[in-house]
Write a protein that holds these residues in place. Sequence first.
Motif, PDB file in Angstrom:
ATOM      1  N   ALA A  34       0.835  -1.127   0.034  1.00 21.53           N
ATOM      2  CA  ALA A  34       0.158  -0.162   0.125  1.00 21.53           C
ATOM      3  C   ALA A  34       0.914   1.283  -0.025  1.00 21.53           C
ATOM      4  O   ALA A  34       0.706   2.041  -0.855  1.00 21.53           O
ATOM      5  N   THR A  35       1.947   1.200   0.711  1.00 19.19           N
ATOM      6  CA  THR A  35       2.846   2.312   0.893  1.00 19.19           C
ATOM      7  C   THR A  35       3.486   2.660  -0.771  1.00 19.19           C
ATOM      8  O   THR A  35       3.593   3.758  -1.108  1.00 19.19           O
ATOM      9  N   LEU A  36       3.962   1.538  -1.142  1.00 19.30           N
ATOM     10  CA  LEU A  36       4.625   1.654  -2.472  1.00 19.30           C
ATOM     11  C   LEU A  36       3.562   2.088  -3.466  1.00 19.30           C
ATOM     12  O   LEU A  36       3.911   3.134  -4.324  1.00 19.30           O
ATOM     13  N   ALA A  37       2.599   1.546  -3.531  1.00 17.65           N
ATOM     14  CA  ALA A  37       1.265   1.916  -4.399  1.00 17.65           C
ATOM     15  C   ALA A  37       1.144   3.390  -4.292  1.00 17.65           C
ATOM     16  O   ALA A  37       0.811   4.342  -5.283  1.00 17.65           O
ATOM     17  N   GLY A  38       1.088   3.919  -3.105  1.00 13.79           N
ATOM     18  CA  GLY A  38       0.668   5.074  -2.895  1.00 13.79           C
ATOM     19  C   GLY A  38       1.805   6.355  -3.290  1.00 13.79           C
ATOM     20  O   GLY A  38       1.589   7.446  -3.679  1.00 13.79           O
ATOM     21  N   LEU A  40       3.985   5.395  -5.787  1.00 12.46           N
ATOM     22  CA  LEU A  40       4.085   5.177  -7.086  1.00 12.46           C
ATOM     23  C   LEU A  40       3.176   5.953  -8.097  1.00 12.46           C
ATOM     24  O   LEU A  40       3.140   6.352  -8.936  1.00 12.46           O
ATOM     25  N   PHE A  41       1.827   5.853  -7.752  1.00 13.69           N
ATOM     26  CA  PHE A  41       0.583   6.129  -8.359  1.00 13.69           C
ATOM     27  C   PHE A  41       0.706   7.688  -8.853  1.00 13.69           C
ATOM     28  O   PHE A  41       0.435   7.972 -10.110  1.00 13.69           O
ATOM     29  N   PRO A  42       1.031   8.508  -7.884  1.00  7.56           N
ATOM     30  CA  PRO A  42       1.379   9.903  -8.357  1.00  7.56           C
ATOM     31  C   PRO A  42       2.261  10.267  -9.307  1.00  7.56           C
ATOM     32  O   PRO A  42       2.011  11.181 -10.292  1.00  7.56           O
ATOM     33  N   ALA A  43       3.271   9.310  -8.878  1.00 10.35           N
ATOM     34  CA  ALA A  43       4.508   9.718 -10.109  1.00 10.35           C
ATOM     35  C   ALA A  43       4.117   9.201 -11.572  1.00 10.35           C
ATOM     36  O   ALA A  43       4.185   9.888 -12.561  1.00 10.35           O
ATOM     37  N   LEU A  44       3.439   7.997 -11.571  1.00  9.79           N
ATOM     38  CA  LEU A  44       2.890   7.545 -12.923  1.00  9.79           C
ATOM     39  C   LEU A  44       1.764   8.465 -13.494  1.00  9.79           C
ATOM     40  O   LEU A  44       1.799   8.627 -14.572  1.00  9.79           O
ATOM     41  N   ALA A  45       1.043   8.716 -12.706  1.00 15.73           N
ATOM     42  CA  ALA A  45       0.065   9.892 -13.207  1.00 15.73           C
ATOM     43  C   ALA A  45       0.660  10.925 -13.629  1.00 15.73           C
ATOM     44  O   ALA A  45       0.067  11.516 -14.747  1.00 15.73           O
ATOM     45  N   TYR A  46       1.557  11.392 -13.265  1.00 10.27           N
ATOM     46  CA  TYR A  46       2.288  12.575 -13.440  1.00 10.27           C
ATOM     47  C   TYR A  46       3.072  12.573 -14.863  1.00 10.27           C
ATOM     48  O   TYR A  46       3.015  13.210 -15.712  1.00 10.27           O
ATOM     49  N   LEU A  47       3.623  11.046 -15.186  1.00  3.47           N
ATOM     50  CA  LEU A  47       4.462  10.787 -16.229  1.00  3.47           C
ATOM     51  C   LEU A  47       3.319  10.347 -17.358  1.00  3.47           C
ATOM     52  O   LEU A  47       3.869  10.205 -18.625  1.00  3.47           O
ATOM     53  N   TRP A  48       2.044   9.960 -17.213  1.00  3.26           N
ATOM     54  CA  TRP A  48       1.066   9.467 -18.227  1.00  3.26           C
ATOM     55  C   TRP A  48       1.155  10.566 -19.307  1.00  3.26           C
ATOM     56  O   TRP A  48       1.122  11.920 -18.924  1.00  3.26           O
ATOM     57  N   PRO A  49       0.880  10.007 -20.545  1.00  5.48           N
ATOM     58  CA  PRO A  49       1.102  11.211 -21.668  1.00  5.48           C
ATOM     59  C   PRO A  49      -0.187  12.226 -21.458  1.00  5.48           C
ATOM     60  O   PRO A  49      -1.354  11.842 -21.132  1.00  5.48           O
ATOM     61  N   VAL A  50       0.174  13.381 -21.801  1.00  2.04           N
ATOM     62  CA  VAL A  50      -0.669  14.631 -21.461  1.00  2.04           C
ATOM     63  C   VAL A  50      -2.005  14.499 -22.438  1.00  2.04           C
ATOM     64  O   VAL A  50      -3.070  14.971 -21.728  1.00  2.04           O
TER      65      VAL A  50
END
Length: 155
Positions: A34-38, A40-50
């Motif tokens: 849960a800690t890792l998902a919390g 990684l999710f914002p980092a991946l959402a930031y990197l997702w194609p605009v």
Amino acid sequence: MNQPENLSSNPSLPTSPVSRRDFLDWVIKGGLFATLAGMLFPALAYLWPVTRRGPAGGLVEVGTVDEIHVWGSKKVVLGGSALIVVRTPAEFKAFSAICTHLGCIVYWDSAKQLIACPCHAGFFGLDGRVVSGPPPRPLATHPVSVVDGKIFVKP
Ligand code: FES
């Protein structure tokens, strides 16, 4: 003299298929996941194609391309300010809908292809500049972007 019973060998007590050690392992592993998902999710959402979620830079969706016909307009409220979005054959433009004279709400005059103020007959061109009338300054313009058929305007 009473001897303590060996509880683990008592057949009348229910036996658990999961030991305390296994249970604690699952709790710790679940907490780490849960800690890792919390993280990684914002980092991946930031990197997702605009283009998947609209343009960056604080632009806000105000509608779809189909809602405004060519030489038509739409009024929207963004960040507490009234804006008018005008569609030309080539592009979409967005302006403050507040007249710079005395603050009346302007409208799009499609017959004249000008932004008009109903209060004192002020007119603004498609670049926001005053064409005629008493307004002392041009209308403020706002950046517009169209992505996947959706119109985005920066407040
Ligand atoms: S308020 Fe718009 S022209 Fe006067």
